[in-house]
Design an enzyme around this catalytic site. Sequence first.
Site, PDB file in Angstrom:
ATOM      1  N   TYR A 142       0.857  -1.189   0.000  1.00  0.00           N
ATOM      2  CA  TYR A 142       0.000   0.000   0.000  1.00  0.00           C
ATOM      3  C   TYR A 142       0.888   1.232   0.000  1.00  0.00           C
ATOM      4  O   TYR A 142       1.826   1.328   0.787  1.00  0.00           O
ATOM      5  CB  TYR A 142      -0.913   0.013   1.231  1.00  0.00           C
ATOM      6  CG  TYR A 142      -1.814   1.228   1.279  1.00  0.00           C
ATOM      7  CD1 TYR A 142      -2.835   1.390   0.357  1.00  0.00           C
ATOM      8  CD2 TYR A 142      -1.631   2.223   2.242  1.00  0.00           C
ATOM      9  CE1 TYR A 142      -3.663   2.514   0.391  1.00  0.00           C
ATOM     10  CE2 TYR A 142      -2.453   3.345   2.280  1.00  0.00           C
ATOM     11  CZ  TYR A 142      -3.468   3.480   1.359  1.00  0.00           C
ATOM     12  OH  TYR A 142      -4.278   4.590   1.392  1.00  0.00           O
ATOM     13  N   ASP A 234       9.275   2.345   0.757  1.00  0.00           N
ATOM     14  CA  ASP A 234       8.203   3.126   1.358  1.00  0.00           C
ATOM     15  C   ASP A 234       8.217   2.850   2.860  1.00  0.00           C
ATOM     16  O   ASP A 234       7.709   1.837   3.332  1.00  0.00           O
ATOM     17  CB  ASP A 234       6.850   2.740   0.742  1.00  0.00           C
ATOM     18  CG  ASP A 234       5.703   3.577   1.293  1.00  0.00           C
ATOM     19  OD1 ASP A 234       5.933   4.342   2.254  1.00  0.00           O
ATOM     20  OD2 ASP A 234       4.581   3.461   0.768  1.00  0.00           O
ATOM     21  N   LYS A 263       3.686   9.617   8.613  1.00  0.00           N
ATOM     22  CA  LYS A 263       3.333   9.159   9.956  1.00  0.00           C
ATOM     23  C   LYS A 263       4.240   9.709  11.067  1.00  0.00           C
ATOM     24  O   LYS A 263       4.159  10.883  11.380  1.00  0.00           O
ATOM     25  CB  LYS A 263       3.200   7.634   9.949  1.00  0.00           C
ATOM     26  CG  LYS A 263       2.090   7.246   8.957  1.00  0.00           C
ATOM     27  CD  LYS A 263       1.571   5.848   8.967  1.00  0.00           C
ATOM     28  CE  LYS A 263       0.346   5.778   8.049  1.00  0.00           C
ATOM     29  NZ  LYS A 263       0.346   4.738   7.060  1.00  0.00           N
TER      30      LYS A 263
HETATM   31  C1  LIG Z   1      -0.112   5.200   5.499  1.00  0.00           C
HETATM   32  C2  LIG Z   1       0.731   4.808   4.342  1.00  0.00           C
HETATM   33  C3  LIG Z   1       0.797   5.583   3.174  1.00  0.00           C
HETATM   34  C4  LIG Z   1      -0.106   6.765   2.946  1.00  0.00           C
HETATM   35  O1  LIG Z   1       0.111   7.774   3.850  1.00  0.00           O
HETATM   36  P1  LIG Z   1      -1.057   8.876   4.071  1.00  0.00           P
HETATM   37  O2  LIG Z   1      -0.444   9.849   5.019  1.00  0.00           O
HETATM   38  O3  LIG Z   1      -2.212   8.115   4.639  1.00  0.00           O
HETATM   39  O4  LIG Z   1      -1.353   9.458   2.757  1.00  0.00           O
HETATM   40  C5  LIG Z   1       1.710   5.230   2.207  1.00  0.00           C
HETATM   41  N1  LIG Z   1       2.515   4.157   2.351  1.00  0.00           N
HETATM   42  C6  LIG Z   1       2.455   3.373   3.446  1.00  0.00           C
HETATM   43  C7  LIG Z   1       3.387   2.222   3.565  1.00  0.00           C
HETATM   44  C8  LIG Z   1       1.555   3.669   4.474  1.00  0.00           C
HETATM   45  O5  LIG Z   1       1.482   2.867   5.525  1.00  0.00           O
END
Ligand SMILES: *Cc1c(COP(=O)(O)O)cnc(C)c1O
Length: 445
Positions: A142, A234, A263
């Site tokens: 994701y 990521d 985050k």
């Molecule tokens: C949460 C998340 C995103 C997206 O971040 P948002 O701040 O919700 O747009 C992208 N990559 C990973 C791995 C995530 O856990």
Amino acid sequence: MNHEQSRALYDRALSVMPGGVNSSVRAVRPYPFFIESGDGGHVVDTDGNRYIDFVMGYGPLLLGHDLPESVQAAVQQYSAEGPMYGAPTEVEVELAEFVTRHVPSVEMVRFVNSGTEATVSAVRLARGYTGRDKIVVMQGGYHGAQESTLVEGEGDHTHPSSPGIPESFAEHTLTVPFNDPDAARKVFEEHGEDIAAVLTEPILGNYGIVHPVDGYHETLRELCDDHGSLLIFDEVITGFRVGGLQCAQGKFGIDPDITTFGKIVGGGFPVGAIGGKSEIIEQFTPAGDVFQSGTFSGHPVTMAAGLETLRYAAENDVYDHVNGLGERLRSGLQEILEDQAPEYTVVGTDSMFKVVFTREAPDTFDGHCDAGCQQRESCPRFESCPKNGHDITQAETERWERLFWPAMKDQGVFLTANQFESQFICDGHTDEDIDDALEAYKEAI
Ligand SMILES: *Cc1c(COP(=O)(O)O)cnc(C)c1O
């Protein structure tokens, strides 16, 4: 447990917000509880019910709901003084210096406002830098709500996974199963010359928690090197959570070209960041030609919250505390499963954890990884433990969501609302919280 106020609020919310929420995962059935406040590792809802909180905002809260004095003071000071200007400030330089000092592969960083924005910009950067269009992503990975990664299907037979995304976006996105080096080799054999980047989470954190098998990231690194493609990690979830301040890349000893953050790096405020080798990051405008821009990017309040949060973690035993509790919780869960549901699997590392309702496994935990699946080949459960997103979808996801989640909620434990999303321990959690949580699992499983 009374939820009258939450029910009434959801009734109002349904009239003015689609599904009554601002992020789809929050719409738990039959209706979500609305939060009034948080303290330490707990939240209290509008009806006064108190829960141990393992959602932690879906990842951003490393310290929990009670921010240390230094973080609170910084947030108040920066909101009182502005709150923002459209001109640079010292605090963004300080946070950039902190990140580049601690994360091994990162020499330069660009701050944005969400993880989604970070991965969008990272993909554009990789395409701009290499002059190629294709990207490779993991099935079940994701990367936020963005056009290039909302795809389903296999290999080069991919389609958008949401209406509203033109087929032509998916044409440029190739998918492979996580933890399958042969599939990665095959996709590079067929498309290597056109691949701008491989984009992966170091640990799948939004589709169960799936640890990499030995050598998997090394294979990706090698394939990228051999074909002139970039490796993008990521680390929006794992950044400053797994491996402490060096992030998951430090823990696994992998050197990605680009890293995305979000985050935790904003200390609980909206944030994202793209970091990496100067030669690559400097392709962003205005140093280079790859357009990147944002009104709120590097927002002083966010930068201050992120900086003071990370400084606090650096100067206190935050990672020892959360990782220690994580290990205790995951070991305790394994003991419960051994008695009550040996087919289920405990996953997670550091301060991440989940119980995946897998359907089959040996009925012994002898020789199993100690505190959550680490994909050790010598483990008697290696063959049956989930290796990728598909394996997680094969688990008892309905039972998890419809029976188990509500049973935990009724005992005052707030978990992420489905089988897929990770759960988190924060610095505010205590040994007592872990004991209480284990008792609740014992009842609910
Ligand atoms: C949460 C998340 C995103 C997206 O971040 P948002 O701040 O919700 O747009 C992208 N990559 C990973 C791995 C995530 O856990």
